[in-house]
Design an enzyme around this catalytic site. Structure first.
Site, PDB file in Angstrom:
ATOM      1  N   ASP A  14       1.042  -1.140  -0.106  1.00 18.92           N
ATOM      2  CA  ASP A  14      -0.016   0.303   0.205  1.00 18.92           C
ATOM      3  C   ASP A  14       1.200   1.434  -0.213  1.00 18.92           C
ATOM      4  OD1 ASP A  14      -2.360   1.563   0.085  1.00 18.92           O
ATOM      5  OD2 ASP A  14      -2.957   1.221   2.090  1.00 18.92           O
ATOM      6  N   GLY A  15       0.188   2.123  -0.968  1.00 16.98           N
ATOM      7  CA  GLY A  15       1.125   3.734  -0.735  1.00 16.98           C
ATOM      8  C   GLY A  15       1.565   3.930  -1.974  1.00 16.98           C
ATOM      9  N   ARG A  18      -0.333   7.399  -2.843  1.00 20.96           N
ATOM     10  CA  ARG A  18       0.074   9.058  -2.007  1.00 20.96           C
ATOM     11  C   ARG A  18       2.065   8.970  -2.236  1.00 20.96           C
ATOM     12  NH1 ARG A  18      -1.276   6.435   3.372  1.00 20.96           N
ATOM     13  NH2 ARG A  18      -2.169   4.759   1.947  1.00 20.96           N
ATOM     14  N   ARG A  27      -0.357   8.516 -10.596  1.00 20.17           N
ATOM     15  CA  ARG A  27      -0.459   7.522  -9.672  1.00 20.17           C
ATOM     16  C   ARG A  27      -0.084   6.325 -10.641  1.00 20.17           C
ATOM     17  NH1 ARG A  27      -4.114   6.960  -4.990  1.00 20.17           N
ATOM     18  NH2 ARG A  27      -4.867   4.972  -5.327  1.00 20.17           N
ATOM     19  N   THR A  60      -9.992  -7.965  -5.669  1.00 24.78           N
ATOM     20  CA  THR A  60     -11.561  -7.905  -6.825  1.00 24.78           C
ATOM     21  C   THR A  60     -12.432  -6.384  -6.704  1.00 24.78           C
ATOM     22  OG1 THR A  60     -12.086  -8.710  -4.032  1.00 24.78           O
ATOM     23  CG2 THR A  60     -12.200 -10.600  -6.301  1.00 24.78           C
ATOM     24  N   GLU A  61     -12.177  -5.614  -5.549  1.00 20.64           N
ATOM     25  CA  GLU A  61     -12.292  -4.814  -5.383  1.00 20.64           C
ATOM     26  C   GLU A  61     -11.310  -3.260  -6.297  1.00 20.64           C
ATOM     27  OE1 GLU A  61     -11.784  -6.384  -2.703  1.00 20.64           O
ATOM     28  OE2 GLU A  61     -13.838  -7.054  -2.526  1.00 20.64           O
ATOM     29  N   ASN A  62     -10.645  -3.628  -7.111  1.00 23.20           N
ATOM     30  CA  ASN A  62     -10.015  -2.899  -7.520  1.00 23.20           C
ATOM     31  C   ASN A  62     -10.840  -2.157  -9.005  1.00 23.20           C
ATOM     32  OD1 ASN A  62      -6.317  -3.402  -6.568  1.00 23.20           O
ATOM     33  ND2 ASN A  62      -7.835  -2.030  -5.162  1.00 23.20           N
ATOM     34  N   TRP A  63     -11.331  -2.585  -9.470  1.00 23.76           N
ATOM     35  CA  TRP A  63     -11.822  -3.080 -10.260  1.00 23.76           C
ATOM     36  C   TRP A  63     -13.170  -1.496 -10.113  1.00 23.76           C
ATOM     37  CZ3 TRP A  63     -10.579  -5.254 -14.199  1.00 23.76           C
ATOM     38  CH2 TRP A  63      -9.986  -6.715 -14.485  1.00 23.76           C
ATOM     39  N   ARG A 175       1.801  -4.620   5.788  1.00 19.77           N
ATOM     40  CA  ARG A 175       1.284  -4.010   5.440  1.00 19.77           C
ATOM     41  C   ARG A 175       1.871  -2.807   5.120  1.00 19.77           C
ATOM     42  NH1 ARG A 175      -4.623  -2.957   4.328  1.00 19.77           N
ATOM     43  NH2 ARG A 175      -4.652  -1.124   2.798  1.00 19.77           N
ATOM     44  N   GLU A 194       1.498 -13.623  12.219  1.00 16.64           N
ATOM     45  CA  GLU A 194       1.806 -12.387  13.111  1.00 16.64           C
ATOM     46  C   GLU A 194       1.922 -11.261  11.646  1.00 16.64           C
ATOM     47  OE1 GLU A 194       3.093 -12.575  15.839  1.00 16.64           O
ATOM     48  OE2 GLU A 194       2.679 -14.107  15.776  1.00 16.64           O
TER      49      GLU A 194
HETATM   50  C1  FPP Z   1      -2.298   0.070  -2.992  1.00 20.31           C
HETATM   51  O1  FPP Z   1      -1.663   1.422  -3.202  1.00 20.31           O
HETATM   52  C2  FPP Z   1      -1.745  -0.836  -4.427  1.00 20.31           C
HETATM   53  C3  FPP Z   1      -2.039  -1.386  -4.887  1.00 20.31           C
HETATM   54  C4  FPP Z   1      -3.267  -1.252  -5.327  1.00 20.31           C
HETATM   55  C5  FPP Z   1      -1.384  -2.091  -5.954  1.00 20.31           C
HETATM   56  C6  FPP Z   1      -0.100  -2.666  -5.836  1.00 20.31           C
HETATM   57  C7  FPP Z   1       0.786  -2.843  -7.277  1.00 20.31           C
HETATM   58  C8  FPP Z   1       1.664  -3.275  -7.698  1.00 20.31           C
HETATM   59  C9  FPP Z   1       2.688  -2.535  -6.851  1.00 20.31           C
HETATM   60  C10 FPP Z   1       1.725  -3.295  -9.544  1.00 20.31           C
HETATM   61  C11 FPP Z   1       2.266  -4.765  -8.757  1.00 20.31           C
HETATM   62  C12 FPP Z   1       2.866  -5.435  -9.985  1.00 20.31           C
HETATM   63  C13 FPP Z   1       2.916  -6.697 -10.797  1.00 20.31           C
HETATM   64  C14 FPP Z   1       3.218  -6.549 -11.959  1.00 20.31           C
HETATM   65  C15 FPP Z   1       3.122  -7.670  -9.098  1.00 20.31           C
HETATM   66  P1  FPP Z   1      -2.831   2.582  -3.514  1.00 20.31           P
HETATM   67  O2  FPP Z   1      -2.917   2.782  -4.806  1.00 20.31           O
HETATM   68  O3  FPP Z   1      -4.233   2.197  -2.415  1.00 20.31           O
HETATM   69  O4  FPP Z   1      -2.140   3.606  -2.815  1.00 20.31           O
HETATM   70  P2  FPP Z   1      -2.703   5.039  -1.726  1.00 20.31           P
HETATM   71  O5  FPP Z   1      -3.421   4.081  -0.827  1.00 20.31           O
HETATM   72  O6  FPP Z   1      -1.235   5.416  -0.915  1.00 20.31           O
HETATM   73  O7  FPP Z   1      -3.367   5.317  -2.632  1.00 20.31           O
END
Ligand code: FPP
Length: 228
Positions: A14-15, A18, A27, A60-63, A175, A194
């Site tokens: 995550d992140g 940001r 992004r 599944t929610e990222n769509w 995370r 853990e």
């Molecule tokens: C969450 O950060 C991250 C994701 C939804 C995507 C993670 C994907 C990758 C690191 C690319 C990996 C790719 C391959 C091919 C393995 P966010 O976008 O929710 O960050 P935010 O909370 O700062 O907005």
């Protein structure tokens, strides 16, 4: 200090958004930088002797994200599948995918199967990519498969019907990005895992963060519901 190395680590990466926003970048560039961080983290895990790493790549929610961002993530996955997994990391890597693969664009679903097949004989390290993955979807899928085949669910056999069949449960879930939640990631498999929550944004992850994770994990006492 004696380091205890987890056999399997799950990462909620995550992140990225940001990280990009702080630099006034789109992004999608945060996600692209996230792939570079993934390489650093995998190499560090391989050096420690971790055997499995699962990464939450697309849920599944990222769509529900803007189409532009979904397309950018799919394109990163398209680029990733062209990598040579024998030479990409410190060691040859087996790649497995978990999630609703049939629900992905056709070219990606086909590539996923090809990558899995071409790397299936690699023994030492397995990268598990959660793609179009949601734990609730996984559990529903497992229940339906058991009903279709007339199998009665037990504590022992449920794991054989999850997308992760054959993969040991994660010892540690990490995370990044400062939030403290699981977001539908490996809910059953992490029953005795853990947890480590880091403020660092995923694209900034490097070797020293992995070293810190290993130190923190080594201090944990795992009891699995028993008394020591
Ligand atoms: C969450 O950060 C991250 C994701 C939804 C995507 C993670 C994907 C990758 C690191 C690319 C990996 C790719 C391959 C091919 C393995 P966010 O976008 O929710 O960050 P935010 O909370 O700062 O907005």
């Amino acid at each position: 200090m004696k380091i205890t190395v987890p056999k399997h680590i799950g990462f909620i990466m995550d992140g990225n958004g940001r990280w990009a926003k702080k630099r006034l970048l789109p992004r999608s560039l945060g996600h692209r930088e996230g792939v570079k961080a993934l390489k650093r983290v995998i190499d560090a895990c391989i050096d420690y002797g971790v055997e499995y790493v699962t990464v939450y790549t697309f849920s599944t929610e990222n769509w529900n994200r803007p189409k532009k961002e979904v397309d950018a993530l799919m394109n990163l996955i398209r680029e990733f599948k062209d990598k040579d997994f024998k030479n990409e990391f410190n060691k040859p890597v087996r790649v497995r995918f978990i999630g609703n693969i049939d629900g992905l664009p056709d070219d990606i679903a086909t590539a996923v199967k090809e990558v899995e097949l071409s790397s299936k004989d690699v023994k030492d390290f397995c990268l598990v990519i959660a793609l179009n993955y949601g734990a609730k979807d996984e559990i529903v899928h497992a229940c339906n498969k058991m009903r279709e085949t007339g199998v009665v669910a037990t504590n022992e056999n449920i794991g054989d019907y999850l997308y992760t069949a054959g993969i040991p449960d994660p010892d540690l879930i990490v995370r990044t990005g400062g939030e403290k939640r699981l977001s539908n990631f490996l809910l059953l498999q992490s029953a005795y895992a853990e947890f480590e929550f880091l403020d660092v944004l995923w694209p900034d992850m490097d070797k020293k963060d992995v070293a810190q994770i290993m130190k923190d994990y080594s201090k944990r006492e795992r009891k699995y519901g028993r008394v020591k």
